[in-house]
Design a protein around this motif. Structure first.
Motif: not given
Length: 651
Positions: A567-568, A579-580, A582-583, A644
């Motif tokens: 994620v990072e 990705r968002r 997932m975060a 996060v």
């Protein structure tokens, strides 16, 4: 969004907590309205007792002590005394309305190898009963005396499975008569209903049961006996006086009027029930064949309790929402229904000595006497499955003699029953001799879902073995091991370097793995260690499986670290929306984990926990210090959660 599922659950639970406070206030007002008046109930010596049993409590079947083989009695009672002598029966530190309380009853769970039983946010791990064909055979997981005790209770379980299954659901009166003929050996022909009253009048021993009884709390008041919801009353929590008794409710009992088969008619003469107060309305029995109803005379109140029926309808609690959030974010399995012969998979053993309790609470609605276990439904069962209970009372802690002396109806252990949230139908009390058994049938009658029961304390110490078909779709070792394999199938380990990598970064995969991660930690590892060394002290069966679960959990910690890194890291080709998502998913799982870890730490270090001896005291495990080289992520996730959250703000 799936990623927000845990947050939604949290908000739903908060709303449920707010509404629960209002329900408690309503219950207090209702009890204030009742004042000193009591709802009528009947015991074996009261006129109309057998008729009330047959009309409104037909799902209850009594099996007299004399109808069981003497050899079985001897083995079972010796087994119960052995378990007590070895210290296997312990009070549980359970969770009630976000507070820890001790159960009044000491208990242990026996059952199929690898089975567990969950009640009041507490998971009990079964000591396996050592059947001859069991997979436990040949394993030296406990000493010979304990193995013999477990096998004796398995023999009782086998007897119950066979006996309950023989009681067909056709004519309930015929079934009851058969039970009475075999059990009480009564010879009165023609009066098919008398088996109930005759059996009961001669009974005098210890009543048992209540894995779900609601556990009391030290601040309990008379009005708080309504408070615990049915999902908490589950399997055998025995309520106590000094810790408080609460009434439990169930979604099955919302239609109070439908379950009642006794209706109020014109006022009658002063009551024939010794339990009633003042004058009495007459209650009529609804017959199945449409025949003329017969009056059942009961004690009455100066103020008819029927006037409160409308108020009662407001106090039903729908707990479906809470059941959905019982284990982290996991979705509940579809409810199972018992359709074939009963196959009891666990028994919850209870032991209580009334002399050791400083103050048992009075039953508040009927005036039945002192309660060892408050009103409740037995929960966490397969729908419409029966419950079978063996009751054994002894004179004192030193002697294992049966308490079958000349004890009166009010000094022996009794079971109390009532139609759930119905103030029209009188309650019923049934005294039991030591060695008596009773069944609460499922299928057509389904007594457990439409009625509530309590346990009324006698004078002598009492054991009960409460056999049930526990709902174990998510409560067996096989289940949680398969869940671990599901999660770890996403983790790849290089055979040469031992380096770990993820085989999928899909948000759905991330959510699934993190849900399993939390389930293993909070529903198994922390539940097991919160109960201290009790399991390893008596039986080593669970030791190796829990070690393996902890190894699998450590690998899931590694997976969380890899998800965090993914994620990072800003990688080309990964869609920003993915990705968002997932975060967000990771943030929800980590936030839930952080909150639950703090809750368990607080519980392990609570003032009540500190009163337990070292071998029973909760163990805060898994726990590790800062910068532990063997752990991929810190125990305290606050900094990672902030990272996060900051990342999401920048997206």
């Amino acid at each position: 969004m799936k990623a927000r599922h845990c947050k939604h659950n949290s908000r739903n639970m908060k709303r449920s907590g707010d509404s629960e406070g209002e329900k408690r206030r309503k219950r207090r007002r209702l009890l204030q309205e009742l004042g000193d008046q009591k709802i009528p109930f009947l015991g074996p010596s009261d006129r109309g007792f057998q008729q009330l049993w047959d009309s409104s409590y037909s799902g209850l079947v009594l099996r007299r002590s004399c109808s069981l083989p003497a050899e079985l009695h001897g083995r079972v009672q010796e087994a119960l005394l052995t378990l007590r002598t070895k210290g296997c029966l312990l009070r549980d530190l359970v969770r009630v309305r976000d507070r820890d309380v001790f159960t009044a009853v000491s208990r242990a769970l026996l059952g199929q190898p690898g089975h567990t039983y969950r009640y009041l946010d507490t998971r009990l791990f079964a000591i396996p009963w050592h059947s001859e064909d069991s997979e436990v055979k040949g394993q030296n997981c406990c000493d010979p005396d304990l193995r013999a005790a477990c096998k004796a209770l398995w023999e009782l379980n086998t007897f119950f499975c066979s006996d309950v299954s023989q009681r067909k659901e056709g004519d309930r009166l015929e079934q009851c008569v058969k039970a009475g003929e075999v059990e009480a050996k009564q010879s009165e022909e023609g009066d098919t209903e008398s088996k109930h009253s005759e059996d009961s009048k001669r009974s005098e021993g210890g009543e048992s049961e209540s894995r779900q009884s609601e556990e009391g709390d030290t601040e309990s008041k008379h009005s708080e006996e309504w408070d615990i919801e049915s999902k908490h009353s589950e399997e055998g929590c025995s309520g106590s006086k000094q810790e408080g008794e609460w009434e439990t409710e169930s979604k099955h009992s919302s239609e109070e009027g439908e379950s009642s088969q006794v209706q109020r008619s014109a006022p009658g003469a002063p009551g024939g029930s010794k339990h009633s107060e003042g004058k009495c309305p007459t209650w009529t029995h609804k017959t199945d064949a449409g025949t003329e109803p017969e009056p059942v005379e009961l004690g009455a109140q100066e103020k008819p309790v029927a006037e409160l029926k409308h108020s009662l309808s407001d106090y039903h609690i729908e707990d479906e929402e809470e059941q959905g959030s019982e284990q982290g974010c996991s979705q509940p399995s579809p409810p199972q229904v018992c359709t074939g012969p009963a196959q009891f998979n666990v028994t919850l053993l209870n032991y209580m000595d009334p002399a050791a309790m400083s103050q048992l609470k009075e039953e508040p609605y009927y005036g039945m006497g002192k309660m060892a276990v408050g009103w409740h439904h037995d929960e966490n069962l397969i729908n419409r499955s029966p419950v079978a209970v063996y009751s054994y009372s002894c004179h004192d802690d030193k002697a294992g003699e049966s308490g079958e002396g000349g004890s009166s109806e009010n000094t022996c252990w009794r079971i109390g029953l009532k139609v759930a949230w119905d103030i029209y139908t009188p309650g019923l009390t049934l005294p039991l001799q030591s060695g008596d058994c009773y069944y609460m049938r499922g299928t057509r009658d389904d007594l457990n879902s439409t009625h509530q029961h309590c346990v009324l304390a006698g004078d002598n110490p009492r054991f009960s073995s409460t056999h049930r078909v526990a709902e174990c779709s998510r409560g067996t070792l096989d289940y949680i091991q398969s869940r671990c394999q599901e999660a770890l199938s996403t983790l790849h380990t290089d055979p040469e370097t031992g380096a770990h990598s993820l085989q999928s970064l899909l948000p759905d995969t991330l959510q699934h793995c993190e849900e399993i991660h939390n389930e293993v930690e909070f529903e198994w590892l922390r539940q097991y260690w919160f109960q201290g060394q009790r399991y390893a002290r008596f039986c080593s069966w669970w030791s190796r499986p829990m070690e393996q679960l902890e190894k699998d959990w450590r690998l899931m910690e590694t997976m969380s670290m890899l998800f965090l890194s993914a994620v990072e890291e800003e990688e080309e080709g990964r869609a920003g929306e993915s990705r968002r998502e997932m975060a967000e998913t990771l943030l929800a799982a980590l936030t839930d984990r952080q909150q639950q870890r703090q809750t368990w730490r607080d519980r392990c270090h609570s003032s009540l926990a500190q009163t337990l001896p070292p071998e029973e005291a909760p163990v805060d495990r898994p726990f590790w210090g800062v910068d532990d080289p063997n752990m991929p992520l810190p125990f305290d996730l606050a900094d990672i959660i902030n990272r996060v959250e900051s990342l999401l703000w920048r997206m």
